[in-house]
Scaffold this motif. Structure first.
Motif, short mmCIF file in Angstrom:
data_model
loop_
_atom_site.label_atom_id
_atom_site.label_comp_id
_atom_site.label_asym_id
_atom_site.label_seq_id
_atom_site.Cartn_x
_atom_site.Cartn_y
_atom_site.Cartn_z
N GLU A 336 -3.29 -4.16 5.72
CA GLU A 336 -3.20 -4.19 4.27
C GLU A 336 -3.73 -5.50 3.72
OE1 GLU A 336 1.00 -2.06 4.04
OE2 GLU A 336 0.51 -3.14 2.19
N VAL A 337 -3.36 -6.60 4.38
CA VAL A 337 -3.83 -7.91 3.94
C VAL A 337 -5.35 -7.93 3.92
CG1 VAL A 337 -3.89 -10.37 4.51
CG2 VAL A 337 -1.77 -9.07 4.82
N ALA A 338 -5.92 -7.44 5.05
CA ALA A 338 -7.38 -7.45 5.17
C ALA A 338 -8.02 -6.61 4.07
CB ALA A 338 -7.77 -6.94 6.54
N LEU A 339 -7.42 -5.45 3.82
CA LEU A 339 -7.97 -4.56 2.80
C LEU A 339 -7.96 -5.24 1.43
CD1 LEU A 339 -9.06 -1.72 2.35
CD2 LEU A 339 -6.74 -0.96 1.85
N MET A 340 -6.83 -5.85 1.12
CA MET A 340 -6.73 -6.53 -0.19
C MET A 340 -7.75 -7.63 -0.31
SD MET A 340 -2.83 -6.88 -1.37
CE MET A 340 -1.71 -6.27 -0.15
N LYS A 341 -7.94 -8.37 0.80
CA LYS A 341 -8.91 -9.46 0.72
C LYS A 341 -10.33 -8.90 0.57
CE LYS A 341 -8.63 -13.21 2.99
NZ LYS A 341 -8.57 -14.17 4.10
N ALA A 342 -10.58 -7.80 1.30
CA ALA A 342 -11.90 -7.18 1.20
C ALA A 342 -12.15 -6.71 -0.23
CB ALA A 342 -12.01 -6.03 2.19
N LEU A 343 -11.10 -6.26 -0.90
CA LEU A 343 -11.25 -5.80 -2.28
C LEU A 343 -11.34 -6.96 -3.27
CD1 LEU A 343 -8.78 -2.79 -2.36
CD2 LEU A 343 -11.26 -2.73 -2.52
N GLY A 346 -7.54 -12.96 -3.80
CA GLY A 346 -7.54 -14.29 -3.23
C GLY A 346 -6.39 -14.46 -2.26
N ASN A 347 -6.44 -15.53 -1.45
CA ASN A 347 -5.36 -15.78 -0.49
C ASN A 347 -4.03 -15.96 -1.21
OD1 ASN A 347 -6.52 -15.57 1.98
ND2 ASN A 347 -7.14 -17.71 2.11
N GLY A 348 -4.11 -16.71 -2.32
CA GLY A 348 -2.89 -16.98 -3.08
C GLY A 348 -2.22 -15.71 -3.55
N MET A 349 -3.04 -14.80 -4.09
CA MET A 349 -2.53 -13.55 -4.62
C MET A 349 -1.84 -12.74 -3.53
SD MET A 349 -2.26 -11.43 -7.08
CE MET A 349 -2.78 -9.98 -7.94
N VAL A 350 -2.52 -12.64 -2.39
CA VAL A 350 -1.97 -11.84 -1.29
C VAL A 350 -0.66 -12.45 -0.81
CG1 VAL A 350 -2.35 -11.09 1.07
CG2 VAL A 350 -4.24 -11.06 -0.56
N SER A 351 -0.69 -13.77 -0.60
CA SER A 351 0.54 -14.43 -0.16
C SER A 351 1.66 -14.19 -1.15
CB SER A 351 0.32 -15.93 0.01
OG SER A 351 -0.72 -16.17 0.92
N ALA A 352 1.34 -14.38 -2.45
CA ALA A 352 2.37 -14.23 -3.48
C ALA A 352 2.98 -12.85 -3.42
CB ALA A 352 1.77 -14.49 -4.85
N PHE A 412 6.31 -16.43 6.87
CA PHE A 412 5.34 -17.45 6.48
C PHE A 412 4.19 -17.58 7.48
CE2 PHE A 412 3.98 -20.72 3.84
CZ PHE A 412 3.58 -21.81 4.60
N VAL A 413 4.55 -17.79 8.74
CA VAL A 413 3.50 -18.05 9.74
C VAL A 413 2.56 -16.85 9.91
CG1 VAL A 413 3.08 -18.54 12.18
CG2 VAL A 413 4.80 -19.82 10.94
N PRO A 414 3.06 -15.62 10.07
CA PRO A 414 2.11 -14.50 10.22
C PRO A 414 1.20 -14.35 8.99
CG PRO A 414 4.36 -13.81 10.72
CD PRO A 414 4.45 -15.19 10.19
N LEU A 415 1.78 -14.63 7.81
CA LEU A 415 0.97 -14.51 6.60
C LEU A 415 -0.18 -15.51 6.61
CD1 LEU A 415 3.20 -13.98 3.45
CD2 LEU A 415 1.27 -12.63 4.24
N ARG A 416 0.15 -16.73 6.98
CA ARG A 416 -0.89 -17.76 7.05
C ARG A 416 -2.00 -17.33 7.98
NH1 ARG A 416 -1.38 -23.21 5.49
NH2 ARG A 416 -1.51 -22.28 3.43
N ARG A 417 -1.59 -16.82 9.16
CA ARG A 417 -2.58 -16.44 10.14
C ARG A 417 -3.42 -15.28 9.63
NH1 ARG A 417 0.25 -15.96 15.60
NH2 ARG A 417 -1.67 -14.90 16.17
N ALA A 418 -2.74 -14.31 9.02
CA ALA A 418 -3.50 -13.16 8.51
C ALA A 418 -4.44 -13.59 7.41
CB ALA A 418 -2.52 -12.10 8.02
N ALA A 419 -4.00 -14.50 6.56
CA ALA A 419 -4.83 -14.92 5.42
C ALA A 419 -6.09 -15.64 5.88
CB ALA A 419 -4.02 -15.83 4.50
N ARG A 420 -5.99 -16.29 7.05
CA ARG A 420 -7.14 -17.08 7.49
C ARG A 420 -8.26 -16.24 8.08
NH1 ARG A 420 -5.00 -20.84 11.39
NH2 ARG A 420 -3.11 -20.79 10.15
N PHE A 421 -7.90 -15.07 8.67
CA PHE A 421 -8.95 -14.29 9.33
C PHE A 421 -9.82 -13.57 8.32
CE2 PHE A 421 -7.51 -15.60 13.14
CZ PHE A 421 -6.32 -15.05 13.60
N ALA A 422 -11.06 -13.30 8.73
CA ALA A 422 -11.96 -12.51 7.90
C ALA A 422 -11.50 -11.07 7.91
CB ALA A 422 -13.38 -12.60 8.46
N PRO A 423 -11.64 -10.39 6.77
CA PRO A 423 -11.11 -9.03 6.67
C PRO A 423 -11.77 -8.04 7.62
CG PRO A 423 -11.75 -9.88 4.51
CD PRO A 423 -12.18 -10.89 5.51
#
Lengths: 430, 376
Positions: A336-343, A346-352, A412-423
């Motif tokens: 889901e994170v990847a999909l949102m980023k692909a769409l 931003g990282n901030g939005m997803v994290s929030a 927190f930690v999984p989110l950070r890791r997921a946010a850093r990878f390319a979608p």
């Protein structure tokens, strides 16, 4: 928009949220329940310790030395100082009046007891039992007290004397004395002290395990008559609910600052209660009965400490379990994170979004956990002490706070890791 | 083949498994710590009750019909040996007492003859102003606070006690306070009291403490009563009764709390493991679609989960032993000894919970793979 996505995410996949919420609720329920029990255990056990009897002894200042062995004072009646019975109602006006479980005054009179031709020198012990005391300045309030409250281990075969003077004064004879002199319930004995001679009806035989079994116990009023000391008594035993003493309690109140004094005065330390009793009963010396008070403090301290550490352990375990669960749930949703980023999010939005979800889940789960935990604490409290622990609303925000912090920390930690990878690689399934 | 797939499974979902392992370990640690505490706490707390002092008293039995001139009947000092032989293990030495009313500085005072060192040790509520020092050597006496105030005794000074014509001087006074009857008394060595009152070899009563639950106290009383039929043997009701009540209340408290925490922790771990199991839905669907037998597929995942339960249980148990030892040291100043039964209990509990969490997977056996793979 944000709220809509948040709402949809809860509606879409309820099962996963349910499991995460369940883990949160259960973890917080453990914490709430153990906390409620730990906070209350001191007060509840303090009540149990009253089975040991009185923990304060009040005697007249300027008294001569009591000749006391095991609870009976053998001094002649004209020796020593006395206290006034009329003042005793004031014990229920002190700051910690509700902590005074009971109090009993005593007056001993050396007598000769005659029964079926045999004469014995023994002691008449005047005491209260189920006696009503008027409380001054309270608009007619009364308090019932006596040896049933300060000496709960005294047992009578037969029945106790009634204090109202009926046809004949009743008495209870100590079992050892009764056995030696073959005195039975329903018989009469004659007591002689100085010039006075009175006949008493034996209504019960007393077993206490101590020196009182050699004595004759009578209503205090009768002993006062016999001794020629109306309205007086020798010593008072008080049974009070106290908080175990710590370093602060042992300090000298005379050397405390005003603030410290207030804090000491307003805590039910045995020293503070003793001090308050001395304030309302002038001319007295109030001592802590160390055998009872110290054991109580010692054991209560141990049990309290144990309960607190158990609470801490339970909290630690639930924190770990909740953190693990929330980390797992976030890990699952890398897609889901990847999909949102692909769409384009931003990282901030997803994290929030995810963090908001976790916080919402934490509040709901934490709230449910609080309710469940409180219910369980009620059950435990009722099973163990026969009464439920106090409802402590202040615990609720704390529980919600812990739940939120733990859920956030876990994700927190999984989110950070997921946010850093390319979608793209994540969407491909790698 | 089975092992290869299992190892692949572990390698691929490493993070997820580690997280689940963390949850299981914490649950197991708490469970094993609590079980250890539950089994041991009562024994430790019974030790704490020694501060209450003696709970059994033996006194001479007065024969029926005897004239009582206000003096209590006396027993032989030799009964102390009989008591020591018959009291049983887990009891303190019997402390003898001989009471008499003597005079000191012209005032009447109750003098109690006893073994001073035993008294100082087994009556821990006697608080001395200064450490009394060795109480066997010199002619020392312990003077209660109120007695000291009235008789003018000072720490280290001498005190003369008189009974009729006889006089005994105690060379060194040690003041104490207790808040109870002892404050009015002077405690002297038993021999001195016997010499003073002319009652050689006699005692008024003896007290001892029987450690343990109410049943041990009753057993000891029965044993002593049988060994010494001429004496009156009783539990000191004030102490024994209250102790029994309080101990049983604490026992119920610890049991209820431990049961509650264990149940909730197990459920918490269960929900974590269910979440983990549900993540395998897709894998189950895929394997079924590839032609795998439902049973062997399930066997695979159940083995993974069971292994998680066992490993987590073992590691958690070790953590729990350390935790309970730490709690024991903090609360009782002695570590709580781990019990052998706790290890299999913990591992079984965690494995059981883990497998119970995997139960939903069985429900998938009936669903068609396509449905699962579609994500429903």
């Amino acid at each position: 928009m944000f709220l809509r996505i948040l709402g949809e995410s809860f509606a879409r996949n309820p099962r996963r949220k349910l499991l995460a919420g369940a883990a949160l609720a259960l973890g917080m329920a453990v914490t709430t329940a153990t906390l409620a029990v730990a906070l209350d255990v001191g007060d509840r056990l303090a009540r149990e310790f009253r089975a040991l009897g009185a923990n304060l002894l009040v005697t007249p200042q300027g008294d001569t030395l009591p000749l006391e062995i095991g609870g009976v004072d053998y001094r002649p009646v004209d020796d020593g100082a006395f206290l006034s019975e009329a003042e005793l109602g004031k014990l229920r006006t002190i700051f910690w009046r509700l902590n005074i479980v009971g109090f009993s005054p005593f007056l001993e009179v050396p007598v000769e007891v005659a029964h079926e031709g045999h004469s014995t020198r023994t002691t008449v012990l005047g005491a209260w039992r189920g006696h009503t005391v008027a409380v001054p300045e309270s608009g007619g309030e009364t308090f019932v007290t006596g040896i049933d409250l300060t000496h709960p281990w005294w047992q009578v075969e037969g029945r106790w004397f009634g204090e109202e003077s009926t046809a004949q004064t009743e008495c209870v004879v100590g079992a050892q004395l009764a056995r030696r002199r073959t005195i039975r319930v329903g018989e009469e004995i004659t007591v002689r002290a100085g010039e006075q001679e009175r006949t008493l009806l034996v209504v019960g035989l007393l077993t206490t395990g101590d020196a009182e079994e050699e004595a004759v116990v009578v209503p205090l009023a009768f002993a006062q008559q016999l001794a020629g000391r109306p309205g007086q008594f020798r010593r008072l035993l008080v049974s009070a609910l106290t908080k175990p003493e710590d370093e602060f309690a042992r300090r000298d109140p005379g050397k405390m600052t005003a603030e410290e004094y207030d804090r000491w005065y307003c805590t039910p330390y045995i020293s503070a209660i003793g001090y308050q009793i001395k304030e309302v009963l002038p001319g007295t010396e109030v001592r802590t009965i160390r055998r009872v008070a110290e054991s109580e403090g010692h054991i209560l301290g141990r049990v309290s400490g144990l309960m607190w550490l158990v609470t801490l352990a339970a909290l630690g375990a639930s924190v770990l379990a909740i953190a693990a669960t929330s980390a797992t749930t976030v890990l699952e949703r890398r897609g889901e994170v990847a999909l949102m980023k692909a769409l384009g999010a931003g990282n901030g939005m997803v994290s929030a979004l995810f963090l908001a979800e976790q916080v919402l889940l934490a509040f709901v789960g934490g709230g449910l956990g609080y309710a469940l935990g409180t219910g369980l604490a009620h059950v435990v409290g009722r099973t163990v002490f026969g009464m439920a622990p106090e409802m402590r609303w202040g615990v609720l925000p704390m529980i919600l706070g812990i739940a939120a912090v733990v859920a956030l920390a876990g994700s927190f930690v999984p989110l950070r890791r997921a946010a850093r990878f390319a979608p793209a690689p994540i969407l491909r399934g790698e | 083949m089975f092992w290869r797939i299992l190892l692949q499974l572990v390698r691929v979902s490493r993070t997820r498994l580690l997280l689940a392992l963390a949850a299981v370990i914490s649950g197991a640690a708490v469970s094993s710590a609590l079980l250890n505490i539950h089994f041991d706490a009562e024994r430790k707390l019974t030790q704490e009750f020694t501060t209450l002092g003696p709970n059994v008293v033996l006194s001479a039995r007065a024969s029926a019909g005897s004239e009582n001139h206000g003096a209590a009947p006396l027993a032989e000092q030799s009964v102390l040996e009989v008591i020591a032989q018959n009291a049983g293990a887990n009891t303190t030495r019997a402390i003898p007492f001989l009471y008499l009313v003597a005079r000191a500085n012209g005032r009447a005072v109750i003098v109690a003859g006893t073994t001073l060192s035993d008294a100082a040790q087994n009556l821990p509520w006697l608080q001395f102003e200064r450490a009394p020092g060795a109480l066997g050597e010199r002619r020392a006496c312990l003077v209660g606070a109120k007695a000291a105030a009235q008789l003018g005794g000072e720490n280290g000074a001498a005190l003369e006690l008189a009974y009729g014509e006889k006089k005994v001087t105690c060379a060194s006074v040690a003041k104490f306070s207790s808040g109870g009857a002892e404050d009015n008394q002077v405690l002297v060595p038993l021999g001195d009291a016997q010499e003073l009152s002319g009652r050689a070899g006699k005692i008024t009563l003896a007290q001892l403490r029987v450690k343990g639950p109410a049943q041990s106290v009753e057993n000891a009383v029965a044993r002593l009563a049988k060994a010494l039929p001429a004496m009156e043997v009783r539990a000191i009701r004030q102490i024994a009764q209250a102790e029994g009540q309080i101990l049983s209340r604490i026992r119920v408290l610890i049991f209820a709390t431990v049961a509650m925490i264990l149940a909730l922790t197990a459920l918490c771990v269960l929900s974590t493991m269910t979440a983990l199991a549900m993540e395998h839905r897709h894998d189950v669907g895929l394997m079924k679609a590839l032609g795998g037998e439902m049973n062997s597929v399930l066997k695979l995942f159940l083995s993974e989960i069971a292994a998680l339960g066992v490993v987590g249980g073992l590691l958690g148990w070790a953590g729990g032993v350390w935790l309970s030892a730490w709690v024991g040291r903090q609360v009782f100043d002695t570590a709580i000894a781990p019990r052998a039964e706790v290890l299999p209990l913990t591992v079984a509990l965690m494995t059981g919970v883990a497998l119970a969490g995997a139960f939903p997977l069985r429900l998938l056996s009936r669903v068609r793979p396509a449905v699962i793979l579609r994500g429903e």
